[in-house]
Scaffold this active site. Sequence first.
Site, PDB file in Angstrom:
ATOM      1  N   MET A 117      -2.514  -2.827  -7.655  1.00 60.42           N
ATOM      2  CA  MET A 117      -3.204  -3.233  -6.428  1.00 60.42           C
ATOM      3  C   MET A 117      -4.696  -3.406  -6.738  1.00 60.42           C
ATOM      4  O   MET A 117      -5.540  -3.298  -5.846  1.00 60.42           O
ATOM      5  CB  MET A 117      -2.985  -2.202  -5.327  1.00 60.42           C
ATOM      6  CG  MET A 117      -1.517  -2.114  -4.916  1.00 60.42           C
ATOM      7  SD  MET A 117      -1.253  -1.520  -3.239  1.00 60.42           S
ATOM      8  CE  MET A 117      -1.942   0.115  -3.335  1.00 60.42           C
ATOM      9  N   GLY A 118      -5.031  -3.636  -8.011  1.00 62.44           N
ATOM     10  CA  GLY A 118      -6.426  -3.836  -8.386  1.00 62.44           C
ATOM     11  C   GLY A 118      -7.189  -2.529  -8.438  1.00 62.44           C
ATOM     12  O   GLY A 118      -6.586  -1.461  -8.544  1.00 62.44           O
TER      13      GLY A 118
ATOM     14  N   GLY B 241      -6.272   4.262 -16.506  1.00 55.95           N
ATOM     15  CA  GLY B 241      -4.826   4.439 -16.383  1.00 55.95           C
ATOM     16  C   GLY B 241      -4.129   3.077 -16.461  1.00 55.95           C
ATOM     17  O   GLY B 241      -3.151   2.897 -17.201  1.00 55.95           O
ATOM     18  N   HIS B 242      -4.653   2.104 -15.709  1.00 52.94           N
ATOM     19  CA  HIS B 242      -4.078   0.752 -15.766  1.00 52.94           C
ATOM     20  C   HIS B 242      -4.232   0.177 -17.179  1.00 52.94           C
ATOM     21  O   HIS B 242      -3.334  -0.483 -17.686  1.00 52.94           O
ATOM     22  CB  HIS B 242      -4.785  -0.188 -14.779  1.00 52.94           C
ATOM     23  CG  HIS B 242      -4.561   0.155 -13.342  1.00 52.94           C
ATOM     24  ND1 HIS B 242      -5.567   0.615 -12.515  1.00 52.94           N
ATOM     25  CD2 HIS B 242      -3.444   0.095 -12.573  1.00 52.94           C
ATOM     26  CE1 HIS B 242      -5.080   0.820 -11.308  1.00 52.94           C
ATOM     27  NE2 HIS B 242      -3.802   0.515 -11.306  1.00 52.94           N
TER      28      HIS B 242
ATOM     29  N   GLN C 107       2.752  -1.150   2.457  1.00 54.68           N
ATOM     30  CA  GLN C 107       2.940   0.227   1.985  1.00 54.68           C
ATOM     31  C   GLN C 107       1.869   1.169   2.519  1.00 54.68           C
ATOM     32  O   GLN C 107       1.834   2.336   2.143  1.00 54.68           O
ATOM     33  CB  GLN C 107       3.018   0.278   0.459  1.00 54.68           C
ATOM     34  CG  GLN C 107       1.726  -0.015  -0.281  1.00 54.68           C
ATOM     35  CD  GLN C 107       1.960  -0.140  -1.778  1.00 54.68           C
ATOM     36  OE1 GLN C 107       2.561  -1.098  -2.262  1.00 54.68           O
ATOM     37  NE2 GLN C 107       1.485   0.826  -2.543  1.00 54.68           N
TER      38      GLN C 107
ATOM     39  N   GLU D  95       3.296   7.605 -14.428  1.00 61.77           N
ATOM     40  CA  GLU D  95       3.963   8.810 -13.904  1.00 61.77           C
ATOM     41  C   GLU D  95       3.140   9.519 -12.850  1.00 61.77           C
ATOM     42  O   GLU D  95       3.630  10.433 -12.195  1.00 61.77           O
ATOM     43  CB  GLU D  95       4.260   9.776 -15.061  1.00 61.77           C
ATOM     44  CG  GLU D  95       5.436   9.325 -15.897  1.00 61.77           C
ATOM     45  CD  GLU D  95       5.790  10.291 -17.011  1.00 61.77           C
ATOM     46  OE1 GLU D  95       4.950  11.143 -17.361  1.00 61.77           O
ATOM     47  OE2 GLU D  95       6.913  10.183 -17.529  1.00 61.77           O
TER      48      GLU D  95
ATOM     49  N   ASP E  42       2.300   8.301 -10.083  1.00 64.76           N
ATOM     50  CA  ASP E  42       3.057   7.979  -8.856  1.00 64.76           C
ATOM     51  C   ASP E  42       4.540   8.189  -9.159  1.00 64.76           C
ATOM     52  O   ASP E  42       5.331   7.242  -9.181  1.00 64.76           O
ATOM     53  CB  ASP E  42       2.774   6.539  -8.440  1.00 64.76           C
ATOM     54  CG  ASP E  42       1.308   6.336  -8.120  1.00 64.76           C
ATOM     55  OD1 ASP E  42       0.851   6.854  -7.099  1.00 64.76           O
ATOM     56  OD2 ASP E  42       0.609   5.696  -8.928  1.00 64.76           O
TER      57      ASP E  42
ATOM     58  N   ARG F  78      -8.463   5.398  -6.132  1.00 62.36           N
ATOM     59  CA  ARG F  78      -9.162   6.042  -5.014  1.00 62.36           C
ATOM     60  C   ARG F  78     -10.318   6.932  -5.486  1.00 62.36           C
ATOM     61  O   ARG F  78     -11.156   7.315  -4.676  1.00 62.36           O
ATOM     62  CB  ARG F  78      -8.181   6.880  -4.197  1.00 62.36           C
ATOM     63  CG  ARG F  78      -7.208   6.056  -3.383  1.00 62.36           C
ATOM     64  CD  ARG F  78      -6.419   6.949  -2.445  1.00 62.36           C
ATOM     65  NE  ARG F  78      -5.828   6.197  -1.362  1.00 62.36           N
ATOM     66  CZ  ARG F  78      -4.641   5.613  -1.406  1.00 62.36           C
ATOM     67  NH1 ARG F  78      -3.911   5.705  -2.485  1.00 62.36           N
ATOM     68  NH2 ARG F  78      -4.177   4.948  -0.360  1.00 62.36           N
TER      69      ARG F  78
HETATM   70  O1  PAF Z   1       1.153   1.734  -7.750  1.00 59.22           O
HETATM   71  C1  PAF Z   1       0.688   0.720  -7.202  1.00 59.22           C
HETATM   72  O2  PAF Z   1      -0.423   0.254  -7.502  1.00 59.22           O
HETATM   73  C2  PAF Z   1       1.503   0.010  -6.120  1.00 59.22           C
HETATM   74  O3  PAF Z   1       2.210   0.933  -5.356  1.00 59.22           O
HETATM   75  C3  PAF Z   1       2.413  -1.097  -6.662  1.00 59.22           C
HETATM   76  C4  PAF Z   1       3.472  -0.541  -7.590  1.00 59.22           C
HETATM   77  C5  PAF Z   1       1.577  -2.143  -7.395  1.00 59.22           C
HETATM   78  C6  PAF Z   1       3.127  -1.791  -5.497  1.00 59.22           C
HETATM   79  O4  PAF Z   1       2.229  -2.337  -4.590  1.00 59.22           O
END
Ligand code: PAF
Length: 254
Positions: free
Chosen positions: A29-30, A35-36, A60, A147, A149, A186
């Site tokens: 989600m940008g 981590g990304h 969501q 992990e 999430d 966040r």
């Molecule tokens: O973890 C996230 O960033 C979001 O929940 C995802 C998996 C991209 C779905 O919108």
Amino acid sequence: MMRVWNGIAEWRQRRASMGSASVGVVPTMGALHSGHASLVDRCRRENEIAVVTIFVNPTQFNDPTDLDRYPQTMEQDLALLRELGVDDVLAPNAREMYPHGYRYRVEAKDAERIMEAKHRPGFLEGVMTVVMKLLNLARADRAYFGEKDFQQLRTVSEMVEEFFLTTEIIACPTVRTASGLAESSRNCLLSPAGLEKAAELYRVLMQADSAATATGWLEASGFRVDYVEEHWGRRFAAAFLEGVRLIDNVPLAK
Ligand code: PAF
């Protein structure tokens, strides 16, 4: 050269042109962080083409203020992804992602109403629905999820199995700062003092001898606790600090 696709029709043409090359996707989600970056890194190593999706998925979010406050840093994100050597970024808009509004969705009817499912009604349905859409659009061989999430990762893995989707879901370890804080989009909403304190979430989860003790310790240090629960050999928590909702989980000591 990295290419950015905002239109779904153009993206589908590009996807068709990839032929038999192996494709990996990192759904995001940008507001990207290290981590990304670790997910992208693994995706690049294991696939010929690395795709990242950036879409702040409205379905969501159960709390509209949370959605409004969600950090959006597209230019910075694209610069990072270019540096990381990503091939393609799919960044669609909500109108194209939900052409019939939110009429069609994926639900886990008898899902255990625990943790995120209990405290954020509609969250897992929103995640499953958008991940189903993103996996259908990316048609990737592998998709990478963190992990941190964990409940999301578990639900997505079950959904993929249930619907016979052909993408392999790859679980990747949580990336932490030196203080132990789990990297999260966040975190940038916290003050410098809040960032320091936030690392207590991890320490408490690791050190407390029960979920009840962990809750007490967190409340005593100023967190507003949503839950501390134990499932699947792990301890999970969600707690607010400076109005920011943080989640984390650790394996339980054997
Ligand atoms: O973890 C996230 O960033 C979001 O929940 C995802 C998996 C991209 C779905 O919108």
